[in-house]
Design an enzyme around this catalytic site. Sequence first.
Site, PDB file in Angstrom:
ATOM      1  N   ASP A 168       0.816  -1.208   0.000  1.00  0.00           N
ATOM      2  CA  ASP A 168       0.000   0.000   0.000  1.00  0.00           C
ATOM      3  C   ASP A 168       0.852   1.262   0.000  1.00  0.00           C
ATOM      4  O   ASP A 168       1.949   1.292   0.571  1.00  0.00           O
ATOM      5  CB  ASP A 168      -0.884   0.037   1.256  1.00  0.00           C
ATOM      6  CG  ASP A 168      -1.848  -1.129   1.313  1.00  0.00           C
ATOM      7  OD1 ASP A 168      -3.043  -0.906   1.104  1.00  0.00           O
ATOM      8  OD2 ASP A 168      -1.383  -2.254   1.565  1.00  0.00           O
ATOM      9  N   LYS A 169       0.299   2.319  -0.594  1.00  0.00           N
ATOM     10  CA  LYS A 169       0.970   3.624  -0.541  1.00  0.00           C
ATOM     11  C   LYS A 169       0.630   4.345   0.760  1.00  0.00           C
ATOM     12  O   LYS A 169       1.522   4.788   1.486  1.00  0.00           O
ATOM     13  CB  LYS A 169       0.553   4.487  -1.737  1.00  0.00           C
ATOM     14  CG  LYS A 169       1.148   5.897  -1.675  1.00  0.00           C
ATOM     15  CD  LYS A 169       0.763   6.742  -2.875  1.00  0.00           C
ATOM     16  CE  LYS A 169       1.397   8.130  -2.757  1.00  0.00           C
ATOM     17  NZ  LYS A 169       1.081   8.989  -3.918  1.00  0.00           N
TER      18      LYS A 169
END
Length: 692
Positions: free
Chosen positions: A331-332
């Site tokens: 995930d960012k």
Amino acid sequence: MLRSFSYVTDHSGFCGTIKNSPSDFVVTEIEMPEHLLRDTRAESLQKTGEAPLEESSPCLQHPKKLRKELRAEGCRGGAPRPSECDPGWPGGDPSASPDKNQREGEPKVVSGLEEASTLDSLLGKPMSELLSKFACDLKEAWDVKCNADAGTGEFLLGPILDKKNRADLHSAIRQKFPFLVTVTKDNEMIVKGNADYRELCQLVTEKETSDFFKFLDAKLENSTFSFEPDGNKEHRKVVHHFINRKFGKLLETKAFTVTDVNDQPNMSIMVRFRERSGSRKRSAGGFQGKQDLYTAFTLQKENLETLEAIGLLAAELGVLPSDFSYTGIKDKKAITYQPMVVRKVTPERLKEIGSKMEKKGMRIHNIHSACQHLRLGQLKGNRFDIVVRDLKHHSHDSSADLKERISEAMENIKTKGFVNYYGPQRFGQGQNVQTDQIGLALLNEKMVKAVKLFFTPEDTDDPVNNAKRYFLQTEDAKGALVMLPEFKVREKMLLRALNRYGVNHEGCTKGWLNIPHSMRIFYVHAYCSKIWNEAASYRLKIYGSKVVEGDLVFSEENDESVSLNDKVHVVTAPEESANKYSINQVVLPMVGHSIKYPSNKVGQWYHERLSKDELQMCKFRVSPLQLNIPGCYRPILKKVQNLSYCLEGSEKGIEIEDNHLNESKVSLHISFDLDPSCYATACLREIMKCDF
């Protein structure tokens, strides 16, 4: 991407916000066993102070893909044995016995008594004795008879329902009877003779044959196997031909001069695993040239995409993004921890850039030498530690206590699991152009359209989006290159090719080829993931949790010589009536050219959906971009492991009463493990009944 999609549980759920800050969403990759990454030989040399040899000792098992190929080639043998040094190469000893010098930490051959005890406990003594009799009878038939059909019978062990027991049984039988192979079909285990073992026995001694198949079964990279010295050139040629005919895709052979038991020079056949294409280069004078340098580390990143982080690291280290390997995209909007391996960079060089990377949202931990790269999908799973804030009821549900709603949701997710959707981050959540749209354009070979989608800017005024905006308006690739920051590696690679070849079909094709294969195929996989999400929702809407005729179920059999499609079974009408399968066994295909589709309404849906996007089911090869998408299967439902949760006041002095929970004043802390390729956002969606 998940709005209006189906759920599997029927609780009411609750509202809340996730990812208020990166620290509210922490992802830690569950690593492979440490010995698969760490160069244990280098560490031991550091401790002892010994000078390193010219060649690295074997320290890895073969990659999963190679292990499958080995089994597919009929490689069945006894227990794994220690690998040898590279005979015929620096430090090698061609005459070393296969059983000498077992290294610490390597698999140990199980004794006959232990094997018998294991078989007795798994099968029961009567069945174990029957198996031993079958094995003895088969060997006698091989020894006595000369016809090809001698000893070709099968022995049925019956249904073994527990997957772990099946795996233990496969292993125990191979260890005790290396001349047998085991096959599983619909949980039914079948034992039969290994024809390749029998054929090799007619060329060399039984001990050599047994040791050779143990060498295959061990699957240790860089390991070698030596046959006994043999002065008969014609006989050596026959052995060479046998190995090349049966295992030529996996093994290579070479004759070396050795010293026999009488201290006389003689010739011996040496066998080793082939290098996979694209891996280490060979020197002209031997099987293998100098090995590549690999350094492993754990990357901690915050508010960065995995590929963006790799771009920053590559720019700082002066290597290519393709020199980095990893096991999955993280995930960012999170703090994530994941192992990585970089090629052509020393541990000392990686340590030097640590402080610079911290300023860019990254920290580098656990730096050490490694033996090889990592591969996408080579991970055990992920641990998630998540905080959900601003808790409240759904607008349509204010009757029950919120604490009850949370407890109910947690119990349901434990017992029933969740729909195994790909999460919104797979598609570029919130972006004007999502990754699946680019993937569809690539599959349709609309190269110019794919480039323009790739450079579609977001509605922000920053250097990256200004450069994208400028390129779309002017098609001036050189000017856009100057405007882009260094770390936007993918964009720069593409623009350099466009500047050289032009913004036309040919130029855009060469532009995409300028990007590493793993990045190109990422977009196509995003499209396939979108189709899978839609198919899963459709399947649950029309059939619910009932397994119906035409559904696909996956057989978790241990025999990896069986192809993936042969492990996928189409449910029949009698099986539906008998409720033979549960919804947890149902899989849906990820679209590709080599998978089968359900033979019910879901299969028809796939056909219509792909036709809508101008794709046919067999068109998942994009030759100009060297993309090959065979497809695979994904379970509709998944379970969480090690789930725990607690409620915590957001302000000092707030108490959480047993029978009442004050909305918005507390946070929900959730921790759980998920299998590879499962998304925490899909799990949270099922828990909360919210779309993110």
